[in-house]
Design a protein around this motif. Structure first.
Motif, PDB file in Angstrom:
ATOM      1  N   SER A 134       6.977 -82.141 -23.689  1.00 36.88           N
ATOM      2  CA  SER A 134       7.577 -82.105 -22.351  1.00 36.88           C
ATOM      3  C   SER A 134       6.875 -81.092 -21.457  1.00 36.88           C
ATOM      4  N   GLY A 135       7.172 -81.193 -20.152  1.00 37.17           N
ATOM      5  CA  GLY A 135       6.590 -80.265 -19.190  1.00 37.17           C
ATOM      6  C   GLY A 135       7.449 -79.041 -18.939  1.00 37.17           C
ATOM      7  N   MET A 136       8.413 -78.775 -19.815  1.00 35.71           N
ATOM      8  CA  MET A 136       9.284 -77.618 -19.674  1.00 35.71           C
ATOM      9  C   MET A 136       8.471 -76.327 -19.769  1.00 35.71           C
ATOM     10  N   SER A 137       8.863 -75.301 -19.015  1.00 31.63           N
ATOM     11  CA  SER A 137       8.135 -74.033 -19.018  1.00 31.63           C
ATOM     12  C   SER A 137       8.194 -73.357 -20.389  1.00 31.63           C
ATOM     13  N   VAL A 138       7.239 -72.463 -20.644  1.00 27.54           N
ATOM     14  CA  VAL A 138       7.170 -71.768 -21.931  1.00 27.54           C
ATOM     15  C   VAL A 138       8.444 -70.973 -22.190  1.00 27.54           C
ATOM     16  N   THR A 139       8.952 -70.312 -21.166  1.00 23.02           N
ATOM     17  CA  THR A 139      10.179 -69.508 -21.316  1.00 23.02           C
ATOM     18  C   THR A 139      11.361 -70.387 -21.689  1.00 23.02           C
ATOM     19  N   LYS A 140      11.505 -71.515 -20.994  1.00 20.30           N
ATOM     20  CA  LYS A 140      12.610 -72.429 -21.301  1.00 20.30           C
ATOM     21  C   LYS A 140      12.466 -73.011 -22.705  1.00 20.30           C
ATOM     22  N   LYS A 141      11.224 -73.301 -23.103  1.00 15.06           N
ATOM     23  CA  LYS A 141      11.000 -73.830 -24.450  1.00 15.06           C
ATOM     24  C   LYS A 141      11.396 -72.816 -25.514  1.00 15.06           C
ATOM     25  N   LEU A 142      11.127 -71.535 -25.256  1.00 16.41           N
ATOM     26  CA  LEU A 142      11.471 -70.480 -26.210  1.00 16.41           C
ATOM     27  C   LEU A 142      12.982 -70.405 -26.402  1.00 16.41           C
ATOM     28  N   PHE A 143      13.721 -70.353 -25.285  1.00 17.71           N
ATOM     29  CA  PHE A 143      15.177 -70.308 -25.377  1.00 17.71           C
ATOM     30  C   PHE A 143      15.729 -71.582 -26.021  1.00 17.71           C
ATOM     31  N   PHE A 144      15.136 -72.707 -25.673  1.00 18.53           N
ATOM     32  CA  PHE A 144      15.576 -73.989 -26.230  1.00 18.53           C
ATOM     33  C   PHE A 144      15.386 -74.014 -27.745  1.00 18.53           C
ATOM     34  N   SER A 145      14.240 -73.533 -28.221  1.00 10.63           N
ATOM     35  CA  SER A 145      13.952 -73.549 -29.661  1.00 10.63           C
ATOM     36  C   SER A 145      14.900 -72.638 -30.426  1.00 10.63           C
ATOM     37  N   LEU A 146      15.208 -71.455 -29.881  1.00  8.72           N
ATOM     38  CA  LEU A 146      16.118 -70.525 -30.545  1.00  8.72           C
ATOM     39  C   LEU A 146      17.525 -71.103 -30.631  1.00  8.72           C
ATOM     40  N   LYS A 147      17.993 -71.673 -29.510  1.00  4.35           N
ATOM     41  CA  LYS A 147      19.338 -72.254 -29.498  1.00  4.35           C
ATOM     42  C   LYS A 147      19.414 -73.483 -30.408  1.00  4.35           C
ATOM     43  N   SER A 148      18.364 -74.287 -30.397  1.00  2.12           N
ATOM     44  CA  SER A 148      18.358 -75.492 -31.235  1.00  2.12           C
ATOM     45  C   SER A 148      18.371 -75.132 -32.711  1.00  2.12           C
ATOM     46  N   PHE A 149      17.695 -74.037 -33.063  1.00 10.54           N
ATOM     47  CA  PHE A 149      17.631 -73.641 -34.470  1.00 10.54           C
ATOM     48  C   PHE A 149      19.001 -73.243 -34.994  1.00 10.54           C
ATOM     49  N   TYR A 150      19.684 -72.329 -34.287  1.00 13.09           N
ATOM     50  CA  TYR A 150      20.960 -71.866 -34.822  1.00 13.09           C
ATOM     51  C   TYR A 150      22.034 -72.951 -34.724  1.00 13.09           C
ATOM     52  N   ARG A 151      21.972 -73.768 -33.665  1.00 13.33           N
ATOM     53  CA  ARG A 151      22.928 -74.869 -33.568  1.00 13.33           C
ATOM     54  C   ARG A 151      22.698 -75.888 -34.675  1.00 13.33           C
ATOM     55  N   GLY A 152      21.430 -76.155 -34.968  1.00  9.36           N
ATOM     56  CA  GLY A 152      21.102 -77.117 -36.017  1.00  9.36           C
ATOM     57  C   GLY A 152      21.581 -76.669 -37.374  1.00  9.36           C
ATOM     58  N   VAL A 153      21.372 -75.401 -37.696  1.00  6.70           N
ATOM     59  CA  VAL A 153      21.805 -74.863 -38.989  1.00  6.70           C
ATOM     60  C   VAL A 153      23.324 -74.920 -39.117  1.00  6.70           C
ATOM     61  N   LEU A 154      24.030 -74.448 -38.091  1.00 10.74           N
ATOM     62  CA  LEU A 154      25.497 -74.432 -38.132  1.00 10.74           C
ATOM     63  C   LEU A 154      26.093 -75.837 -38.182  1.00 10.74           C
ATOM     64  N   SER A 155      25.511 -76.749 -37.422  1.00  6.62           N
ATOM     65  CA  SER A 155      26.045 -78.112 -37.405  1.00  6.62           C
ATOM     66  C   SER A 155      25.820 -78.811 -38.743  1.00  6.62           C
ATOM     67  N   LEU A 156      24.676 -78.558 -39.376  1.00  5.00           N
ATOM     68  CA  LEU A 156      24.404 -79.144 -40.690  1.00  5.00           C
ATOM     69  C   LEU A 156      25.367 -78.604 -41.742  1.00  5.00           C
ATOM     70  N   LEU A 157      25.649 -77.300 -41.682  1.00  9.92           N
ATOM     71  CA  LEU A 157      26.561 -76.680 -42.642  1.00  9.92           C
ATOM     72  C   LEU A 157      27.982 -77.216 -42.501  1.00  9.92           C
ATOM     73  N   SER A 158      28.376 -77.509 -41.263  1.00  2.63           N
ATOM     74  CA  SER A 158      29.746 -77.973 -41.022  1.00  2.63           C
ATOM     75  C   SER A 158      29.900 -79.481 -41.178  1.00  2.63           C
ATOM     76  N   ALA A 159      28.798 -80.203 -41.135  1.00  8.03           N
ATOM     77  CA  ALA A 159      28.863 -81.672 -41.118  1.00  8.03           C
ATOM     78  C   ALA A 159      29.455 -82.266 -42.391  1.00  8.03           C
ATOM     79  N   SER A 160      29.261 -81.599 -43.528  1.00  4.97           N
ATOM     80  CA  SER A 160      29.711 -82.163 -44.801  1.00  4.97           C
ATOM     81  C   SER A 160      31.198 -81.949 -45.061  1.00  4.97           C
ATOM     82  N   HIS A 161      31.857 -81.179 -44.233  1.00  8.52           N
ATOM     83  CA  HIS A 161      33.283 -80.883 -44.421  1.00  8.52           C
ATOM     84  C   HIS A 161      34.116 -81.571 -43.348  1.00  8.52           C
ATOM     85  N   PRO A 162      35.051 -82.442 -43.731  1.00  5.35           N
ATOM     86  CA  PRO A 162      35.855 -83.175 -42.746  1.00  5.35           C
ATOM     87  C   PRO A 162      36.553 -82.273 -41.736  1.00  5.35           C
ATOM     88  N   GLY A 163      37.001 -81.107 -42.181  1.00  3.47           N
ATOM     89  CA  GLY A 163      37.742 -80.215 -41.292  1.00  3.47           C
ATOM     90  C   GLY A 163      36.909 -79.584 -40.200  1.00  3.47           C
TER      91      GLY A 163
END
Length: 257
Positions: A46-75
């Motif tokens: 994408s043509g997103m700026s380097v700064t925006k890409k940095l913030f996007f990658s950090l947020k995507s990483f922690y959200r991805g880890v947390l969502s994967l951990l919670s996905a296997s539990h119905p609650g």
């Protein structure tokens, strides 16, 4: 002319003589995981700026880890799904459109699973002998509705489905809120997870077939809904498909007696 997608959500409470084939989206209907490919596209293409890409990658990483951990539990799975969709907060619709249509030298970033297309094509013809022509519904928790419908309208996808005699009658998926030309990252309807999807499918199991992957099979076993007519596309051999479909028809007839 590219055919449009029927935007009317199909209800499981419709006439009982209607047979529905439900198809998982990520890594079933398409070969890829939509969210993973999306993150890679934003960071690498994408043509997103380097700064925006940095913030996007950090947020995507922690959200991805947390969502994967919670996905296997119905609650906690609903919370995990909502968290994962936060990756689209303040994302312009045009960027999502660009991602879905983006084509590299070796093809698009998102592609139809040809084995599942063959399974669908064969299943439609087989089941039409015993029930009315099946209604095909994409049922997804990992990819939101707008993205799925946009992919279905992509010319190569629409052509391939048309040539295979497959009509997608409806899409059941999480819906992202939009303000003007941007997504908010918030869902506008009740949250669909792998677990709530299994619960819903079990309510009309006699009149439906669910095509999914290993993760869907695990969710069905975990919740204990053995009444669902489930087909794991990655395990089934095309030459044994008739036998599986014969059992589906037989189970339906037994429940009608």
């Amino acid at each position: 002319m590219v055919p449009s997608v029927n935007e009317v959500t199909y209800s499981m409470s419709q006439a009982q003589d209607t047979f529905t084939i439900y198809v998982d989206f990520d890594e079933t209907f398409i070969n890829e995981n939509f969210l993973i490919k999306w993150v890679l596209f934003v960071l690498l293409e994408s043509g997103m700026s380097v700064t925006k890409k940095l913030f996007f990658s950090l947020k995507s990483f922690y959200r991805g880890v947390l969502s994967l951990l919670s996905a296997s539990h119905p609650g906690s799975s609903k919370w995990g799904v909502r968290l994962a969709y936060k990756t689209f907060e303040e994302i312009e619709i045009d960027i999502v459109n660009e991602f879905i249509s983006y084509e590299r030298s070796n093809g698009h970033m998102l592609s139809l699973n040809t084995k599942v297309i063959r399974i669908l094509e064969h299943s439609i013809h087989y089941l039409a002998q015993y029930v009315s022509t099946p209604h095909i519904t994409i049922y997804s928790q990992g990819t939101f509705k707008y993205a799925i419908e946009t992919l279905l309208k992509r010319e190569d996808v629409a052509t391939q489905l048309k040539n295979s005699g497959i009509t997608i009658g409806s899409v059941r998926a999480n819906t992202l809120k939009r303000i003007h030309n941007k997504f908010t990252g918030e869902l506008s309807s009740s949250t669909i997870t792998k677990h709530t999807r299994v619960e819903e499918l079990s309510k009309n199991s006699a009149n439906s077939l669910f095509i999914g992957d290993n993760k869907d099979e695990e969710a069905i076993k975990k919740i204990g809904k053995g009444n669902i007519n489930f087909l794991n596309y990655s395990k089934v051999k095309l030459e044994s498909l008739d036998s599986i479909l014969r059992d589906v028809v037989s189970n339906r007839e037994k429940k009608e007696v």
